[in-house]
Each structure stands twice: as C-alpha cells, then as structure tokens.
Design a protein around this motif. Structure first.
Motif, PDB file in Angstrom:
ATOM      1  N   ASP A 198      34.618  34.071  21.026  1.00 33.47           N
ATOM      2  CA  ASP A 198      35.314  35.046  20.172  1.00 33.47           C
ATOM      3  C   ASP A 198      34.873  36.476  20.508  1.00 33.47           C
ATOM      4  OD1 ASP A 198      37.243  35.722  18.344  1.00 33.47           O
ATOM      5  OD2 ASP A 198      35.934  35.510  16.602  1.00 33.47           O
ATOM      6  N   ASN A 199      34.713  36.728  21.794  1.00 29.30           N
ATOM      7  CA  ASN A 199      34.320  38.049  22.277  1.00 29.30           C
ATOM      8  C   ASN A 199      35.522  38.967  22.446  1.00 29.30           C
ATOM      9  OD1 ASN A 199      31.653  37.351  22.424  1.00 29.30           O
ATOM     10  ND2 ASN A 199      31.532  37.277  24.648  1.00 29.30           N
ATOM     11  N   ASP A 200      35.246  40.224  22.773  1.00 28.75           N
ATOM     12  CA  ASP A 200      36.296  41.152  23.172  1.00 28.75           C
ATOM     13  C   ASP A 200      36.388  41.200  24.692  1.00 28.75           C
ATOM     14  OD1 ASP A 200      37.823  42.512  21.007  1.00 28.75           O
ATOM     15  OD2 ASP A 200      35.806  42.868  20.217  1.00 28.75           O
ATOM     16  N   TYR A 201      37.412  41.903  25.193  1.00 33.35           N
ATOM     17  CA  TYR A 201      37.794  41.798  26.603  1.00 33.35           C
ATOM     18  C   TYR A 201      38.062  43.143  27.261  1.00 33.35           C
ATOM     19  CZ  TYR A 201      38.822  37.003  25.180  1.00 33.35           C
ATOM     20  OH  TYR A 201      38.720  35.727  24.677  1.00 33.35           O
ATOM     21  N   TRP A 202      37.872  43.143  28.561  1.00 31.90           N
ATOM     22  CA  TRP A 202      38.459  44.160  29.429  1.00 31.90           C
ATOM     23  C   TRP A 202      39.758  43.594  29.972  1.00 31.90           C
ATOM     24  CZ3 TRP A 202      36.728  49.045  30.106  1.00 31.90           C
ATOM     25  CH2 TRP A 202      35.419  49.325  29.689  1.00 31.90           C
ATOM     26  N   ALA A 203      40.778  44.427  30.052  1.00 30.44           N
ATOM     27  CA  ALA A 203      42.061  44.032  30.629  1.00 30.44           C
ATOM     28  C   ALA A 203      42.436  45.028  31.716  1.00 30.44           C
ATOM     29  CB  ALA A 203      43.151  44.007  29.558  1.00 30.44           C
ATOM     30  N   VAL A 204      42.833  44.512  32.873  1.00 25.37           N
ATOM     31  CA  VAL A 204      43.220  45.361  34.002  1.00 25.37           C
ATOM     32  C   VAL A 204      44.563  44.883  34.538  1.00 25.37           C
ATOM     33  CG1 VAL A 204      42.632  46.139  36.330  1.00 25.37           C
ATOM     34  CG2 VAL A 204      40.827  45.852  34.623  1.00 25.37           C
ATOM     35  N   VAL A 205      45.428  45.824  34.868  1.00 25.09           N
ATOM     36  CA  VAL A 205      46.713  45.520  35.493  1.00 25.09           C
ATOM     37  C   VAL A 205      46.770  46.205  36.846  1.00 25.09           C
ATOM     38  CG1 VAL A 205      49.218  45.950  35.388  1.00 25.09           C
ATOM     39  CG2 VAL A 205      48.005  45.128  33.367  1.00 25.09           C
ATOM     40  N   VAL A 206      47.221  45.464  37.865  1.00 26.31           N
ATOM     41  CA  VAL A 206      47.527  46.055  39.166  1.00 26.31           C
ATOM     42  C   VAL A 206      49.026  45.990  39.383  1.00 26.31           C
ATOM     43  CG1 VAL A 206      45.297  45.365  40.128  1.00 26.31           C
ATOM     44  CG2 VAL A 206      47.289  43.895  40.490  1.00 26.31           C
ATOM     45  N   ASN A 207      49.544  46.948  40.163  1.00 27.90           N
ATOM     46  CA  ASN A 207      50.955  46.882  40.510  1.00 27.90           C
ATOM     47  C   ASN A 207      51.142  45.952  41.705  1.00 27.90           C
ATOM     48  OD1 ASN A 207      50.270  48.368  42.788  1.00 27.90           O
ATOM     49  ND2 ASN A 207      51.260  50.258  42.122  1.00 27.90           N
ATOM     50  N   ARG A 208      52.352  45.849  42.201  1.00 29.84           N
ATOM     51  CA  ARG A 208      52.626  44.858  43.240  1.00 29.84           C
ATOM     52  C   ARG A 208      51.860  45.137  44.528  1.00 29.84           C
ATOM     53  NH1 ARG A 208      52.606  40.000  44.492  1.00 29.84           N
ATOM     54  NH2 ARG A 208      54.383  39.080  45.572  1.00 29.84           N
ATOM     55  N   SER A 209      51.491  46.388  44.771  1.00 24.26           N
ATOM     56  CA  SER A 209      50.729  46.712  45.982  1.00 24.26           C
ATOM     57  C   SER A 209      49.246  46.421  45.824  1.00 24.26           C
ATOM     58  CB  SER A 209      50.915  48.189  46.342  1.00 24.26           C
ATOM     59  OG  SER A 209      50.220  49.022  45.434  1.00 24.26           O
ATOM     60  N   GLY A 210      48.823  46.003  44.614  1.00 22.20           N
ATOM     61  CA  GLY A 210      47.421  45.694  44.372  1.00 22.20           C
ATOM     62  C   GLY A 210      46.601  46.854  43.866  1.00 22.20           C
TER      63      GLY A 210
ATOM     64  N   GLY B 158      61.729  39.139  35.195  1.00 21.20           N
ATOM     65  CA  GLY B 158      62.727  38.162  35.602  1.00 21.20           C
ATOM     66  C   GLY B 158      62.132  37.215  36.627  1.00 21.20           C
ATOM     67  N   SER B 159      62.724  37.163  37.819  1.00 25.38           N
ATOM     68  CA  SER B 159      62.249  36.247  38.854  1.00 25.38           C
ATOM     69  C   SER B 159      61.303  36.913  39.844  1.00 25.38           C
ATOM     70  CB  SER B 159      63.440  35.660  39.618  1.00 25.38           C
ATOM     71  OG  SER B 159      64.179  36.691  40.263  1.00 25.38           O
ATOM     72  N   ASN B 160      60.970  38.169  39.615  1.00 21.90           N
ATOM     73  CA  ASN B 160      60.166  38.915  40.578  1.00 21.90           C
ATOM     74  C   ASN B 160      58.767  39.234  40.060  1.00 21.90           C
ATOM     75  OD1 ASN B 160      62.306  39.125  42.487  1.00 21.90           O
ATOM     76  ND2 ASN B 160      63.173  40.811  41.298  1.00 21.90           N
ATOM     77  N   VAL B 161      57.771  39.055  40.943  1.00 22.09           N
ATOM     78  CA  VAL B 161      56.405  39.475  40.621  1.00 22.09           C
ATOM     79  C   VAL B 161      56.343  40.998  40.678  1.00 22.09           C
ATOM     80  CG1 VAL B 161      53.968  39.254  41.196  1.00 22.09           C
ATOM     81  CG2 VAL B 161      55.531  37.406  41.766  1.00 22.09           C
ATOM     82  N   VAL B 162      55.770  41.604  39.643  1.00 24.48           N
ATOM     83  CA  VAL B 162      55.654  43.064  39.618  1.00 24.48           C
ATOM     84  C   VAL B 162      54.207  43.521  39.505  1.00 24.48           C
ATOM     85  CG1 VAL B 162      57.981  43.486  38.739  1.00 24.48           C
ATOM     86  CG2 VAL B 162      56.113  43.050  37.123  1.00 24.48           C
ATOM     87  N   GLY B 163      53.268  42.561  39.493  1.00 26.93           N
ATOM     88  CA  GLY B 163      51.861  42.933  39.406  1.00 26.93           C
ATOM     89  C   GLY B 163      51.024  41.776  38.916  1.00 26.93           C
ATOM     90  N   GLY B 164      49.802  42.092  38.549  1.00 30.67           N
ATOM     91  CA  GLY B 164      48.884  41.071  38.047  1.00 30.67           C
ATOM     92  C   GLY B 164      48.100  41.587  36.862  1.00 30.67           C
ATOM     93  N   LEU B 165      47.699  40.654  36.001  1.00 29.77           N
ATOM     94  CA  LEU B 165      46.898  40.946  34.813  1.00 29.77           C
ATOM     95  C   LEU B 165      45.596  40.175  34.904  1.00 29.77           C
ATOM     96  CD1 LEU B 165      46.488  41.873  31.784  1.00 29.77           C
ATOM     97  CD2 LEU B 165      47.673  39.743  31.154  1.00 29.77           C
ATOM     98  N   GLY B 166      44.487  40.841  34.663  1.00 25.84           N
ATOM     99  CA  GLY B 166      43.195  40.182  34.622  1.00 25.84           C
ATOM    100  C   GLY B 166      42.468  40.472  33.331  1.00 25.84           C
ATOM    101  N   LEU B 167      41.920  39.439  32.704  1.00 24.63           N
ATOM    102  CA  LEU B 167      41.100  39.595  31.505  1.00 24.63           C
ATOM    103  C   LEU B 167      39.736  38.979  31.751  1.00 24.63           C
ATOM    104  CD1 LEU B 167      43.658  40.476  29.899  1.00 24.63           C
ATOM    105  CD2 LEU B 167      42.762  39.128  27.993  1.00 24.63           C
ATOM    106  N   SER B 168      38.699  39.629  31.237  1.00 30.88           N
ATOM    107  CA  SER B 168      37.353  39.097  31.345  1.00 30.88           C
ATOM    108  C   SER B 168      36.526  39.596  30.165  1.00 30.88           C
ATOM    109  CB  SER B 168      36.711  39.540  32.662  1.00 30.88           C
ATOM    110  OG  SER B 168      35.404  39.014  32.792  1.00 30.88           O
ATOM    111  N   GLY B 169      35.610  38.719  29.714  1.00 28.24           N
ATOM    112  CA  GLY B 169      34.749  39.101  28.608  1.00 28.24           C
ATOM    113  C   GLY B 169      34.248  37.926  27.792  1.00 28.24           C
TER     114      GLY B 169
END
Length: 252
Positions: A63-75, A185-196
């Motif tokens: 039940d911790n809190d998190y860091w969240a990071v988003v990258v775009n399609r180029s990383g 839709g059907s296309n990848v537009v980036g990535g989401l990462g959570l850690s904590g």
C-alpha cells in the motif's frame, strides 16, 4: 614571450574544447527536441491525476505510493509524476526504475494486430535455465540505463513538469511487473512505468492508471501470476498481498 604564447594557446584550446562540448550537448538537446515533437501521449496533469487516483484505489502489496513515468513512442521521457503528497512519500530509487519500465514496455510493444508486451510478461523467460535454451536469458542487461543522465538535475523538480528526466531517452530494461504500453486505438503511442511497491502492486496500479488515462490496448499484457515461475512455465512470481491484483492473467 614563449611562455605568453604557450599560455595563450592553452587558453585558446580550452575555450575551443568547452565550445565543442556545449555544441555537442546542444545537438543532443536538439535531437531530443525533434523526438519530443512526436508528442507526449499524456500531459503532466493527466498523469499526476491518474496515478494519484490509482494509488488510492489499489490496496495490494505494501500500500505504498508510486513514481509514474511516461515515454513517447521514440522512448523519450515526456512526463514524470508521483502519487504521494510529497516528493519523499515514495522510494526515490523507484523514479529511475519507473522510467526503465516505461522504456521497456514501449520498446517491446507493437501496433495491432501483434500487440503489447508488459514487463511482467518477461519475468519467467529471462531466468537462468538449468538446461540452457531460455530464449530471453540476459535480456535484462540490454539497453542499459544512462545512470548519469537519470540522476542529474534538481531534486526539488523531480516529479514536476520541470523534472530533469523530461526530454531524455535514458533507456533501461526491467523484467518484472509495472511497465505497460500505451495505446491510441490500435497504435502504440508510448509506455507507462510505475514503481514504488511490490512488482505485482506496481503492475496492478499501472493497470489502473492506464485505464484512467483511457489508453488501454487489447488487454493481453496481463501479469501471469504463478506460485513457481520458471523458464519452463513462464509466469511471474506471486507477491505479498497480491489478492485483487488488476490486470491478472491467472492465479494459482
């Protein structure tokens, strides 16, 4: 006279070297700027709101809190936020781990019909196999994170719109739960990462965050929880307090 000329030459060469470094650094910034023109799939405000809501809703793990990071399609990192009330409410080390998870999920996911891979799906297939032949063994050592770039900048700006990670492609490969591809839709537009938290809770809360953002793909990038994840069976190990894990494929 010779000493004066030597001193002048040294100063001149030092100036040229400094200018070269600045030009090189500026060129890198321009490259990143070009990549950022691909756009960020979310705004900082959207990410901050989504991860805060998701963390409050999810009670798995510690039940911790998190860091969240988003990258775009180029990383390139394009948004960084945290779910807790202050910068010290979540593990500092998790900021870089979240960034690597986002990079991994984005880098290993494809447009439909082929679809996504989550970091959770990689776990069983990167473990050493007694018989050899585990096809992804060693994957976790690929695309090593640029630690110097990841740790630089003003600590007080971490998790804000001015986070020093924004605009950087720092890489990283993580092979346990918490990284998901983002779809339009059907296309990848980036990535989401959570850690904590635990790896299972990271995946669970990332799943909730992505759902709130409305960027879910085909839903096949689930966490395959098993009691004995091995190179033979695949799967991801169970975690403490993992009942109710979101985005779960199986439970045994």
């Amino acid at each position: 006279m010779a000493k004066i000329l030597t001193k002048t030459l040294v100063i001149g060469l030092s100036t040229v070297a400094a200018l070269s470094v600045n030009v090189s650094a500026h060129a890198d910034d321009l490259d990143n700027d070009k990549d950022l023109r691909l756009g960020c799939p979310v705004t900082y405000a959207q990410l901050k709101s989504a991860v805060t809501q998701a963390a409050q809703a999810d009670t798995t793990g510690l039940d911790n809190d998190y860091w969240a990071v988003v990258v775009n399609r180029s990383g390139n990192v394009c948004a960084v936020a945290y779910s807790g009330p202050t910068i010290d409410s979540q593990w500092l080390a998790s900021r870089q781990i979240a960034a690597a998870k986002a990079f991994t999920a984005n880098g290993l996911s494809l447009n439909l019909p082929k679809g996504p891979l989550s970091t959770a799906q990689l776990y069983g297939f990167v473990q050493p196999s007694p018989s050899g032949g585990n096809p992804l063994y060693g994957l976790q050592f690929g695309n090593e994170q640029n630690a110097k770039r990841a740790y630089q900048g003003d600590y007080n700006a971490f998790g804000t719109e001015r986070d020093p990670l924004v605009g950087a492609r720092i890489g990283g490969t993580i092979t346990f739960g918490g990284g998901l591809a983002l779809y339009n839709g059907s296309n990848v537009v980036g990535g989401l990462g959570l850690s904590g938290d635990t790896a299972c809770a990271d995946h669970s809360t990332a799943w909730r965050t992505r759902t709130i953002l409305g960027m879910v793909g085909p839903g096949t990038d689930t966490i395959p929880l098993t009691n004995g994840a091995t190179p033979t069976t695949g799967g991801h190990p169970r975690c403490p307090n993992d009942t109710g894990t979101q985005g779960q494929a199986t439970s045994s």
